[in-house]
Design a protein around this motif. Structure first.
Motif, short mmCIF file in Angstrom:
data_model
loop_
_atom_site.label_atom_id
_atom_site.label_comp_id
_atom_site.label_asym_id
_atom_site.label_seq_id
_atom_site.Cartn_x
_atom_site.Cartn_y
_atom_site.Cartn_z
N LEU A 537 -0.09 0.14 -12.81
CA LEU A 537 1.02 0.98 -13.26
C LEU A 537 1.82 1.50 -12.07
O LEU A 537 3.06 1.53 -12.09
CB LEU A 537 0.49 2.15 -14.10
N ASN A 538 1.11 1.91 -11.02
CA ASN A 538 1.80 2.43 -9.83
C ASN A 538 2.62 1.34 -9.15
O ASN A 538 3.77 1.58 -8.76
CB ASN A 538 0.77 3.00 -8.86
N ASN A 539 2.07 0.15 -9.03
CA ASN A 539 2.74 -0.90 -8.26
C ASN A 539 3.96 -1.45 -8.98
O ASN A 539 4.92 -1.90 -8.33
CB ASN A 539 1.76 -2.03 -7.96
N ILE A 540 3.92 -1.46 -10.31
CA ILE A 540 5.09 -1.93 -11.06
C ILE A 540 6.31 -1.08 -10.71
O ILE A 540 7.42 -1.59 -10.51
CB ILE A 540 4.81 -1.91 -12.57
N LEU A 541 6.10 0.23 -10.60
CA LEU A 541 7.20 1.12 -10.21
C LEU A 541 7.42 1.11 -8.71
O LEU A 541 8.55 1.26 -8.24
CB LEU A 541 6.89 2.55 -10.68
N GLU A 542 6.34 0.94 -7.94
CA GLU A 542 6.44 0.98 -6.48
C GLU A 542 7.39 -0.08 -5.94
O GLU A 542 8.20 0.19 -5.04
CB GLU A 542 5.05 0.81 -5.86
N MET A 543 7.31 -1.29 -6.49
CA MET A 543 8.19 -2.37 -6.03
C MET A 543 9.66 -2.00 -6.19
O MET A 543 10.47 -2.17 -5.27
CB MET A 543 7.89 -3.65 -6.81
N ARG A 544 10.00 -1.48 -7.37
CA ARG A 544 11.40 -1.18 -7.63
C ARG A 544 11.87 0.06 -6.88
O ARG A 544 13.01 0.12 -6.41
CB ARG A 544 11.62 -1.00 -9.14
N LEU A 545 10.98 1.05 -6.74
CA LEU A 545 11.36 2.25 -6.00
C LEU A 545 11.54 1.94 -4.52
O LEU A 545 12.44 2.48 -3.86
CB LEU A 545 10.32 3.35 -6.20
N ASP A 546 10.67 1.10 -3.96
CA ASP A 546 10.85 0.68 -2.57
C ASP A 546 12.16 -0.06 -2.37
O ASP A 546 12.86 0.11 -1.36
CB ASP A 546 9.68 -0.21 -2.13
N ALA A 547 12.50 -0.91 -3.35
CA ALA A 547 13.77 -1.64 -3.27
C ALA A 547 14.95 -0.69 -3.33
O ALA A 547 15.91 -0.83 -2.55
CB ALA A 547 13.84 -2.66 -4.41
N GLN A 548 14.91 0.26 -4.26
CA GLN A 548 15.99 1.25 -4.34
C GLN A 548 16.11 2.05 -3.05
O GLN A 548 17.22 2.33 -2.57
CB GLN A 548 15.74 2.18 -5.52
N LYS A 549 14.98 2.41 -2.50
CA LYS A 549 14.98 3.20 -1.28
C LYS A 549 15.66 2.45 -0.14
O LYS A 549 16.47 3.01 0.61
CB LYS A 549 13.53 3.53 -0.92
N LEU A 550 15.36 1.16 0.00
CA LEU A 550 15.94 0.37 1.07
C LEU A 550 17.44 0.16 0.88
O LEU A 550 18.21 0.18 1.85
CB LEU A 550 15.24 -0.99 1.15
N LEU A 551 17.85 -0.03 -0.36
CA LEU A 551 19.26 -0.33 -0.62
C LEU A 551 20.13 0.91 -0.69
O LEU A 551 21.32 0.86 -0.38
CB LEU A 551 19.38 -1.12 -1.93
N GLN A 552 19.56 2.03 -1.12
CA GLN A 552 20.37 3.22 -1.40
C GLN A 552 20.27 4.29 -0.32
O GLN A 552 21.27 4.94 -0.01
CB GLN A 552 19.95 3.81 -2.75
N PHE A 553 19.09 4.47 0.27
CA PHE A 553 18.88 5.61 1.16
C PHE A 553 18.76 5.25 2.63
O PHE A 553 18.86 6.12 3.49
CB PHE A 553 17.63 6.39 0.74
#
Length: 755
Positions: A537-553
């Motif tokens: 459950l954590n990793n399913i969200l972790e992949m997308r949150l890491d991607a958002q972090k790299l692209l947005q922040f």
């Protein structure tokens, strides 16, 4: 069958990469670029130098250019030094477009890859690699593969948990605790000196039920399954990694071709003047660091400090143990009318929370100190620097996160002695396990640290970039010129300046979080079968949150070229081997699996667990308590005999309180189980590794075929040049007519670049 196949294809269409947004990229034949043989390469191709390679070339030049005379100031090297001295504010590659304006690669990746709504789709790894570079692309490839492999582990873990839930009403020892006949009570001996009272075993009914959910026959099966799963995960990753390495043209990449770090060049210029040595790969003269006089003392000092920090982490665990003992004694000293089981449960939960806080605080300190220690070692390349830093921090984090769990699993309550003759340290009784046993406390500790760490890390990963982005936004508003302020549409560099810098070691935190999680999933899975499910459950969200972090922040990182995930693979392999040992000892010594097995097949007459509760509890005459440890008889003056979990002679036997013969039989059975478990699992793991080759046979043949075709094209081009014929891209570098179907050849510089 056609309709079934159509339905399956439609379903998989929601899972696979959307080819409408991310068309499949064709494979290119490549060779190491050389200026002297530029005629061999398709220099007219738009993708001859990808944006990732261009940013790496520019960064290479900026990092290694002297801005003053080298003889006057050997440290006047690189853009980073100028940033440190305040000449420049920052240096970074620009993002491709805006997140809100369609038409850019960044917009496409943000909405079709980083979006949480796309969390069930495969990742467009080729496009991630082209945008962020090989190193970040490999991280997301590994994270996606690890998450995919957690699916079967989670399903089997949930099945085992469901089995324990269904069979709970039929567990005889738990039923004996919860449903004693009439007013019959089993009075247990106090858990601490003086202030603790005798307590009724019936109080632990809930604890016994919860403990059975994690201590039942399915636990052994799941531990064996996870040991095989760990071996399969690493072997299948090697095969998958070989495919990615080939697809991204990393097969022929030699780590020795990597150039020295700018920080290394500056430090070496101070310590080893006029000492140079020719690199055996690049044949370039490089500064040389003496091993005995400089590198060895720095390495010894660095790892001595790491050892000191490891001891500090162990001291923190000891502090948590003393907290438990003192809180338990203080609680009973207040004569609060609370059940003993509730007091111990509250103490265990608060101690786990304190341990989690210590872990978070130590993490910050460890990261700061480890980087400075690694700089002292004068490591030549960024890969060597990252590997050394990784080993240091992971060793510290391993002790930081796992020390308290190892203590509960293998030491707590194992050497306390018996009532009337406790083994004491500084005149204090050792800490005993709670009424539910050490396994329940182990589950509590695992759940709080694992789930709590993931929640805290996810929160901090999103809060930190937001804070630093806000700080950078203030800097931009106060630092940009009036002409920039008048622009209606800010330039891209101005937008990106507001973002957070992505350093060369920033990816380390992402790997560390996942590898620590992998340790929870494998090392202690026998005590917490739901760990793979929570990790999934954590990793399913972790992949997308890491991607958002790299692209947005974050600002767009400078790409790095690596061949694999580096030292992390060896760490994962070591964790897998350690997990076999720890799970064997947890099942044998922490759970009641072996005593129940011995009782069922050796002691019991009908082959059931009826009577096991009385069998596992020894008796003690309360008049035999030591002076000063006798309880105050707060509410149980009528107790004459108390019980405690052990296999000893009865209080009225001639050899009272001595170890029974059955105790030694059970101990021998425990060690025998450990030996058999480890050898069987090790044998199967060896067979798995032998049966699964690192590189698929088809891929190995394809690599050889492509190397042959590349050499043929080079020979044809050289022959054409020798004859003096006019170059014809369609017949040489762009030739595809003579190749097999699907092999589109274009020799290009996707390899190391000489600047």
């Amino acid at each position: 069958m056609d309709s079934v196949q159509s339905a399956v294809d439609k379903l998989l269409g929601y899972i696979y990469v959307d080819t409408a947004n991310f068309p499949q990229k064709g494979h290119r034949f490549t060779a190491v670029y050389s200026r002297t043989k530029e005629y061999l390469f398709d220099t007219e191709s738009v993708e001859f130098f990808t944006p990732a390679i261009r940013s790496r070339i520019v960064d290479f030049i900026l990092d290694r250019t002297y801005y003053e005379d080298k003889s006057l100031d050997p440290n006047a090297l690189g853009i980073n030094r100028l940033i440190t001295e305040g000449v420049y504010s920052a240096a970074y590659p620009l993002h491709d477009g805006d997140l809100k304006v369609p038409g850019s690669q960044r917009y496409l990746l943000y909405h079709e890859w980083a979006s949480v709504k796309r969390c069930f789709r495969y990742q467009p790894l080729d496009y991630i690699k082209d945008y962020f570079g090989v190193k970040i692309g490999l991280y997301f490839a590994w994270l996606g593969f690890y998450t995919h492999m957690l699916l079967p582990a989670s399903v089997v873990g949930l099945i085992c948990f469901a089995y324990s839930w269904i069979t709970l009403p039929h567990n005889k020892p738990t039923e004996d605790i919860c449903n004693r006949n009439g007013n019959e009570s089993i009075w247990m001996c106090p858990l601490c000196d003086h202030w603790c009272d005798y307590w009724d075993l019936r109080e632990t009914c809930f604890h016994a039920q919860v403990t059975y959910l994690f201590d039942n026959p399915s636990t052994v099966f799941f531990a064996i399954f996870m040991s095989f799963w760990g071996a399969m995960f690493l072997e299948l990753w090697k095969r998958y990694s070989a495919e990615i390495t080939h697809r991204w043209d990393l097969t022929s990449f030699d780590i020795n071709e990597e150039h020295p770090r700018p920080q290394y060049l500056m430090r070496v210029a101070r310590f080893s003047k006029n000492r140079t040595r020719k690199n055996s790969i690049t044949l370039e003269e490089e500064p040389y660091v003496p091993f005995w006089s400089l590198r060895l003392p720095a390495t010894v000092f660095s790892f001595s400090v790491v050892l000191l920090l490891v001891l500090l982490a162990l001291a923190a665990v000891l502090g948590v143990v003393l907290y438990r003992v003192s809180v338990l004694a203080a609680w009973h000293g207040l004569k609060a009318e609370v059940e003993t089981s509730s007091v111990i449960l509250i103490t265990s939960v608060t101690a786990a929370c304190i341990n989690l806080c210590c872990i978070v605080i130590f993490n910050w300190f460890y990261m700061w100190l480890a980087e400075r220690l690694t700089e002292m070692e004068l490591l030549r390349t960024q890969t060597e620097f990252d590997d050394s830093l990784t080993l240091k921090i992971y060793l510290l984090q391993f002790v930081n996160y796992y020390a308290s769990i190892f203590y509960i699993a293998f030491f707590k309550g194992k050497f306390v002695g018996r009532p009337g003759e406790y083994n004491r340290i500084f005149h204090y009784r050792q800490e005993e396990c709670g009424p539910g046993g050490c396994l329940m406390e182990l589950c509590i500790q695992l759940a709080i640290i694992m789930v709590g760490k993931q929640a805290v890390n996810t929160l901090l990963e999103m809060v930190y970039p937001l804070y630093y982005k806000w700080v950078n936004t203030i800097k931009v508003k106060t630092g940009i010129s009036d002409s920039q302020k008048e622009l209606k549409k800010p330039l891209q560099w101005c937008k990106d300046y507001k973002l957070v810098e992505w350093g060369p070691s920033s990816l380390f935190d992402e790997y560390l979080e996942m590898v620590l999680q992998y340790g929870f999933v494998t090392i202690f899975v026998a005590a917490f079968p739901l760990a793979p499910f929570f990790a999934l459950l954590n990793n399913i969200l972790e992949m997308r949150l890491d991607a958002q972090k790299l692209l947005q922040f974050y600002r767009r990182p400078v790409t790095q070229r690596v061949r694999d995930i580096g030292v992390w693979y060896r760490i994962l392999d070591s964790i897998g081997k350690l997990s076999v040992i720890t799970n064997a000892f947890i099942i044998a010594f922490t759970t009641d699996f072996i005593p129940r097995l011995v009782y069922k097949y050796v002691v019991s007459e009908n082959g059931t667990l009826e009577g096991y509760l009385d069998f596992s509890l020894a008796t003690f005459n309360v008049t035999d308590f030591e002076d000063g440890s006798r309880p105050l008889m707060l509410g149980s003056e009528h107790v004459e005999v108390c019980r405690y979990p052990d296999f000893r002679m009865a209080h009225n036997d001639t050899n009272r309180y001595a170890k029974t013969d059955l105790y030694w039989h059970i101990l021998a059975a425990r060690f025998a189980f450990v030996v058999v478990f480890e050898n069987v699992v090790a044998l199967v793991m060896i067979l798995v590794r032998w049966c699964i080759p690192d590189v698929p046979r088809v891929l190995r043949a394809q690599i050889r075929r492509e190397a042959y075709l590349t050499n043929e094209m080079i020979i044809a081009k050289e022959a054409q040049r020798a004859r003096g014929d006019k170059p014809s891209p369609s017949r040489s570098a762009r030739s595809t007519n003579s190749l097999p179907e699907g092999s589109r050849s274009r020799i290009s510089s996707n390899g190391p670049v000489a600047v």
